[in-house]
Write an enzyme that holds these catalytic residues in place. Structure first.
Site, PDB file in Angstrom:
ATOM      1  N   GLU A   1      44.618  44.658  30.917  1.00 33.61           N
ATOM      2  CA  GLU A   1      44.597  43.453  31.756  1.00 33.61           C
ATOM      3  C   GLU A   1      45.985  43.038  32.262  1.00 33.61           C
ATOM      4  OE1 GLU A   1      42.488  40.354  29.654  1.00 33.61           O
ATOM      5  OE2 GLU A   1      40.581  41.359  29.941  1.00 33.61           O
TER       6      GLU A   1
ATOM      7  N   GLU B   1      35.525  46.136  28.043  1.00 33.22           N
ATOM      8  CA  GLU B   1      35.270  44.899  27.276  1.00 33.22           C
ATOM      9  C   GLU B   1      34.177  44.106  27.977  1.00 33.22           C
ATOM     10  OE1 GLU B   1      38.610  42.242  26.445  1.00 33.22           O
ATOM     11  OE2 GLU B   1      39.898  43.966  26.046  1.00 33.22           O
TER      12      GLU B   1
HETATM   13  C1  GAL Z   1      40.427  39.804  27.009  1.00 34.33           C
HETATM   14  C2  GAL Z   1      41.449  40.445  26.117  1.00 34.33           C
HETATM   15  C3  GAL Z   1      41.024  40.562  24.680  1.00 34.33           C
HETATM   16  C4  GAL Z   1      40.245  39.356  24.185  1.00 34.33           C
HETATM   17  C5  GAL Z   1      39.149  39.005  25.173  1.00 34.33           C
HETATM   18  C6  GAL Z   1      38.305  37.820  24.771  1.00 34.33           C
HETATM   19  O1  GAL Z   1      41.068  39.177  28.073  1.00 34.33           O
HETATM   20  O2  GAL Z   1      41.752  41.749  26.576  1.00 34.33           O
HETATM   21  O3  GAL Z   1      42.166  40.804  23.914  1.00 34.33           O
HETATM   22  O4  GAL Z   1      41.080  38.334  23.901  1.00 34.33           O
HETATM   23  O5  GAL Z   1      39.705  38.766  26.439  1.00 34.33           O
HETATM   24  O6  GAL Z   1      38.715  36.629  25.365  1.00 34.33           O
END
Ligand code: GAL
Length: 484
Positions: A204, A399
């Site tokens: 990100e 994710e």
């Molecule tokens: C993403 C990040 C993760 C985790 C997730 C949940 O932005 O890559 O590390 O924090 O959000 O909010």
């Protein structure tokens, strides 16, 4: 006549089989969980596994000790202790039916200081982690930078404590950090190439740059917490360079094809993608705002590294930048929510596309929201996959998840989002895998432990893991290869 009848039956069988095929996830689909080092590794009762050498360690400790209100009062050393418990964690994770696992190597553990000499204990540790993944039949997807940078490259206090830290190293604002990251990638390619084929350079990048230099969110501040659009742009461009350099380093130095598919290094980016929508869908200005938000947050970085087009003044037009790209083998998509934006007029006249603001907090009266205050909107996953697909590379969903301590919303969230993934596959998008964020509750950056994303929770004292019911829903979907 008989022949005709037989061929109709055969055709019917053919169509029902082929339909069945597209109704299911591919057999070789990667199913996994995602974690990051800083968020999950620490938590050992004696503190022996604390890594004090990253900017985020310094950042959280300074803010908590000085009660600045920038972050929660939680500290990373109270985490789930995966540094010690990875073996039993991988066994537990595997029991859900997954076949892959996304994690990160902590740069500041491997190179704790500027000497360039790797810490052999840390190197041996990650070898053990990869061996353990292998013994559990879990394919690693390894991220090299998941928000944290060694403190010898980034003093995170250089803005908020200028008197004492004003001359500290400035992380991604400096070319040196780019060069050191490429060296780190080279090291990892050589050292771990025999255990890893699937790499992600940076997690990100737009969250690193916008979070650090344009972030208005109180209570979830990212270092160094400066409001400076020029710095936001400079950091983003350096992250593009760092990605491209690391891509080339991994391709050159990881020469071992672990799984025998003919490819020794498959290297991508992990891009946070949000489904931007106008606050008022009948308002032309708000519609432009949604386009600009998507351009800035979803597409700007990808245009550089997947197309080799850099828009350095954010006016919506880029110039060829072959040194930046194409430098991806796949695009990793992180998706959490839809966000409504409205047009405000020029915020910074020299960056024309930054002319919008999000409606924040989002409307959680008429929408169902997560504990993060995020709207739950599964079709948004399809929408951002469509954007990513437009670049013409395979996609991993690196994710997707929900903060939901009671697991009340997670089962439906999971089903709805995976149905969207299946729809995207049916529509011809080349999606190779899905990693749920997260395996276990962990340190949610500035928000600490209050946001519980895990399919497993953990006892803060004993560190024992407890399965939430949605883990069984995930297993069921993986087992069936479809959403039922
Ligand atoms: C993403 C990040 C993760 C985790 C997730 C949940 O932005 O890559 O590390 O924090 O959000 O909010």
């Amino acid at each position: 006549m008989k022949l005709k009848f037989t061929s109709i039956i055969l055709l019917l069988i053919f169509f029902s089989c082929s339909n069945k095929k597209v109704d299911k996830f591919p057999d070789d689909f990667a199913w996994g969980f995602a974690v990051s080092a800083f968020q999950t590794e620490m938590g050992n009762r004696n503190g022996t596994n604390n890594d004090v050498n990253s900017d985020w360690w310094v950042w959280t400790h300074y803010n908590v000790e000085n009660n600045t209100g920038r972050v929660s009062n939680d500290l990373p050393e109270d985490g789930p202790d995966m540094y010690d418990l990875y073996e039993s964690d991988f066994a537990l994770a595997k029991s859900t039916g997954i076949n892959a696992f996304r994690l990160s190597i902590e740069w500041s553990r491997i190179f704790p200081d500027a000497s360039g000499v790797p810490d052999q204990k840390a190197v041996a540790h990650y070898h053990s982690v990869f061996q353990s993944l292998k013994s559990h039949g879990l394919k690693p997807l390894v991220t090299l930078h998941h928000f944290t940078t060694p403190v010898w490259l980034h003093d995170p206090l250089w803005i908020i404590d200028k008197a004492n830290h004003g001359n500290g190293p400035r992380g991604w604002l400096e070319q040196r950090t780019v060069d050191e990251f490429v060296k780190f990638a080279e090291f990892c390619g050589k050292e771990f190439g025999g255990e890893v084929d699937l790499w992600a350079t940076i997690n990100e990048p737009m969250v690193v740059s916008i979070g650090g230099y344009l972030n208005p969110l109180p209570g979830n501040a990212f270092p160094p917490n400066e409001l400076n659009p020029e710095h936001m742009v400079a950091v983003t461009v350096n992250l593009m360079k760092a990605h491209a350099g690391a891509y080339r380093a991994l391709k050159e130095y990881d020469t071992v094809d672990v799984d025998g598919d003919g490819k020794s290094a498959i290297v991508g980016i992990v891009q946070s993608m949000t489904d931007f929508a106008p606050v008022d869908e009948n308002d032309e200005d708000d519609k432009i705002a949604a386009q600009h938000a998507s351009y800035l947050y979803n597409e700007w970085f990808l245009n550089a590294i997947a197309k080799g087009i850099l828009d350095s003044d954010l006016d919506g037009n880029g110039e060829p930048a072959p040194e930046l790209g194409p430098s991806v083998d796949y695009i990793g998509v992180n998706y959490y929510t839809r966000m409504h934006v409205y047009r405000l007029g020029q915020l910074f006249p020299y960056y024309p596309v930054i002319d919008f603001l999000p409606r924040y907090p989002e409307d959680c009266v008429t929408n169902t929201c997560t504990e993060m205050g995020y709207i739950i909107y599964a079709p948004g996953l399809y929408n951002v996959l469509k954007i990513a697909d437009g670049y013409g590379f395979p996609i991993y969903i690196t994710e997707n998840g929900i903060a939901d301590a009671n697991d009340a919303l997670r089962p439906e969230f999971l089903k709805q989002h995976l149905q969207q993934v299946l729809n995207a596959i049916k529509d011809g998008m080349d999606i190779r895998g899905y990693f749920y964020w997260s395996y276990v509750d962990n340190f949610e950056w500035g928000l600490g432990y209050s946001k519980k994303f895990g399919m497993f929770s953990f006892d803060p004292v004993t560190k024992e893991r407890f399965k939430r019911p949605s883990a069984d829903v995930y297993s069921q979907i993986i087992g069936a290869g479809k959403v039922e």
